[in-house]
Scaffold this active site. Structure first.
Site, PDB file in Angstrom:
ATOM      1  N   GLY A 189      36.043  19.112  44.576  1.00 24.87           N
ATOM      2  CA  GLY A 189      36.348  20.283  43.762  1.00 24.87           C
ATOM      3  C   GLY A 189      35.423  21.449  44.073  1.00 24.87           C
ATOM      4  O   GLY A 189      35.866  22.592  44.225  1.00 24.87           O
ATOM      5  N   ASP A 190      34.129  21.172  44.199  1.00 19.64           N
ATOM      6  CA  ASP A 190      33.168  22.220  44.538  1.00 19.64           C
ATOM      7  C   ASP A 190      33.434  22.793  45.921  1.00 19.64           C
ATOM      8  O   ASP A 190      33.369  24.007  46.137  1.00 19.64           O
ATOM      9  CB  ASP A 190      31.741  21.655  44.488  1.00 19.64           C
ATOM     10  CG  ASP A 190      31.288  21.349  43.074  1.00 19.64           C
ATOM     11  OD1 ASP A 190      31.156  22.288  42.282  1.00 19.64           O
ATOM     12  OD2 ASP A 190      31.064  20.172  42.774  1.00 19.64           O
ATOM     13  N   THR A 191      33.703  21.912  46.866  1.00 23.50           N
ATOM     14  CA  THR A 191      33.899  22.361  48.248  1.00 23.50           C
ATOM     15  C   THR A 191      35.146  23.214  48.381  1.00 23.50           C
ATOM     16  O   THR A 191      35.138  24.252  49.063  1.00 23.50           O
ATOM     17  CB  THR A 191      33.979  21.145  49.182  1.00 23.50           C
ATOM     18  OG1 THR A 191      32.788  20.353  49.031  1.00 23.50           O
ATOM     19  CG2 THR A 191      34.104  21.583  50.628  1.00 23.50           C
TER      20      THR A 191
END
Length: 418
Positions: A189-191
């Site tokens: 999700g962050d990436t």
């Protein structure tokens, strides 16, 4: 303090001591201030830095970015940090103090891009709302990454990448049918949010150059970045009321495409093209399936997928992973072993593509890190400097911003900088 000597690693070599290629950087001259921490904001900063942007990372005094202490540590610092923070300069500021906020504004005033991934309202609390920053620097591009975005009823809720994966629809699908949803294994999700943010920054830079020099705000929500990658999830629900469910390693509606057991591991096989399916069936000795009229197209194969998967598994189970790979490679059937970190580091293709670089850290040891992507023929990305220690570049950056050595010493004595 003096800035440590930076070791250059190029994207065209696997050693840190090779000469720097005389090629221009795609983002040379772009100045970025990174105020985020952990993953989403800093991954975006890393991406821009790999292609030549000057990235000044503002960290909190004391411990700095928590990523410095995540997962496995060497000499007291995470080896993950060596990847995430390469090509950056570290300035340590106590942003709870007005003088530190003034320094941040001074740096932002000269920047092209500001990256932040705080909870909405944090910048505003420091007197650095987008409106205020644009008065200071009209051309500033502000990337704001947060759990739920800067607007909407959930904007003030805390959100990490795992929550974005859940709300974006991904976690519902990452499981065996009927079992608990599992992590992808990395901070997906962050990436994804970081990559969407980088795309937004590049579009905003292009627009600023082509249409009058004005900056803008880029609002990236973690869950929306995940949701944007969910393929046909919503159209299928809209058109048919179909709620896509977890399917383990299979690709629902596309056949055959699955993971199959071997004597010593697993192999992924994608035999879902019509001609590929025929070659696959010939290879496993099942021409009866390869020539069956109802299996000539994907729809027919989907209807008989249980039978097809069983036939493939019977063939793979009696062979090693390498034997399966060799046979399917000769038949031009897409297949792949499930790689571990050791497999990646020993793989000749990774090495041939310069995807394994040896980076000299500022602590004096060498570590293998991922190479730079995408591959660009005219302006390739490079690792120009290793990851900084906390505040390594504070003095140099502040001196460049016009502060005298006496002013810097006074700020340090007050705990404003580190």
């Amino acid at each position: 303090m003096t800035e440590p000597t930076a070791t250059t690693t190029t994207a065209t070599t696997t050693t840190a001591s090779a000469p720097h290629p005389l090629t221009p950087a795609a983002l040379e001259g772009v100045r970025v201030v990174e105020m985020g921490q952990l993953i989403a904001g800093p991954f975006c900063g890393k991406t821009l830095g790999d292609f030549g942007a000057q990235v000044i990372k503002i960290e909190a005094t004391g411990a700095g970015d928590p990523l410095r202490n995540w997962r496995l540590l060497k000499n007291g610092t995470s080896v993950w940090w060596q990847v995430q923070s390469r090509n950056k300069k570290s300035v340590a500021l106590d942003l709870r103090q007005q003088e530190a906020q003034d320094i941040a504004r001074k740096l932002i005033a000269e920047a092209d891009v500001l990256i932040e991934n705080f909870r909405p309202g944090t910048l505003e609390g420091w007197g650095m709302s987008p409106d205020e920053l644009h008065k200071l620097n009209p051309g500033l591009i502000i990337l704001r990454i947060s759990g739920y975005g800067q607007t909407g009823p959930y904007r003030d809720l805390p959100g990490f990448g795992v929550i974005g994966e859940a709300m974006g629809g991904l976690r519902h699908l990452t499981a065996e049918p009927g079992r608990v949803p599992v992590r992808v294994g990395v901070s997906m999700g962050d990436t994804l949010a970081a990559l969407h943010g980088a795309i937004g920054v590049l579009m905003a830079l292009y627009h600023r150059k082509a249409h009058g020099g004005k900056g803008q705000v880029i609002d990236v929500a973690l869950h929306e970045a995940v949701f944007n990658c969910m393929e046909s999830l919503i159209p299928e629900y809209s058109a048919f009321g179909a709620v896509r469910e977890a399917a383990g390693s299979a690709l629902p509606g596309i056949a055959p495409s699955n993971a199959y057991p071997c004597k010593d591991g697993w192999v992924l096989v994608a035999g879902n093209g019509d001609s590929i399916f025929k070659r696959l069936m010939t290879t496993i000795g099942r021409d009866d399936l390869g020539e069956a009229p109802d299996l000539a197209s994907n729809a027919g194969r989907v209807a008989r997928i249980t039978e097809i998967d069983a036939a493939i598994a019977v063939w793979t189970t009696s062979r090693t992973v390498q034997e399966v790979m060799d046979a399917l490679g000769a038949a031009r059937v897409p297949a792949g072993k499930v790689y571990t970190a050791r497999d990646i580091c020993e793989d000749p293709h990774y090495k041939a593509r310069d995807m394994l670089l040896t980076q000299q850290t500022r602590d004096g040891y060498s570590v293998t890190v991922p190479g730079v992507i995408p591959k660009m023929s005219g302006t390739p990305g490079t690792v120009r400097s290793s990851a900084p220690g906390l505040g390594d570049d504070t003095d140099a950056v502040l001196a460049e911003a016009g502060l005298t050595s006496e002013q810097i010493t006074l700020l340090r004595s007050k705990g404003v900088i580190q």
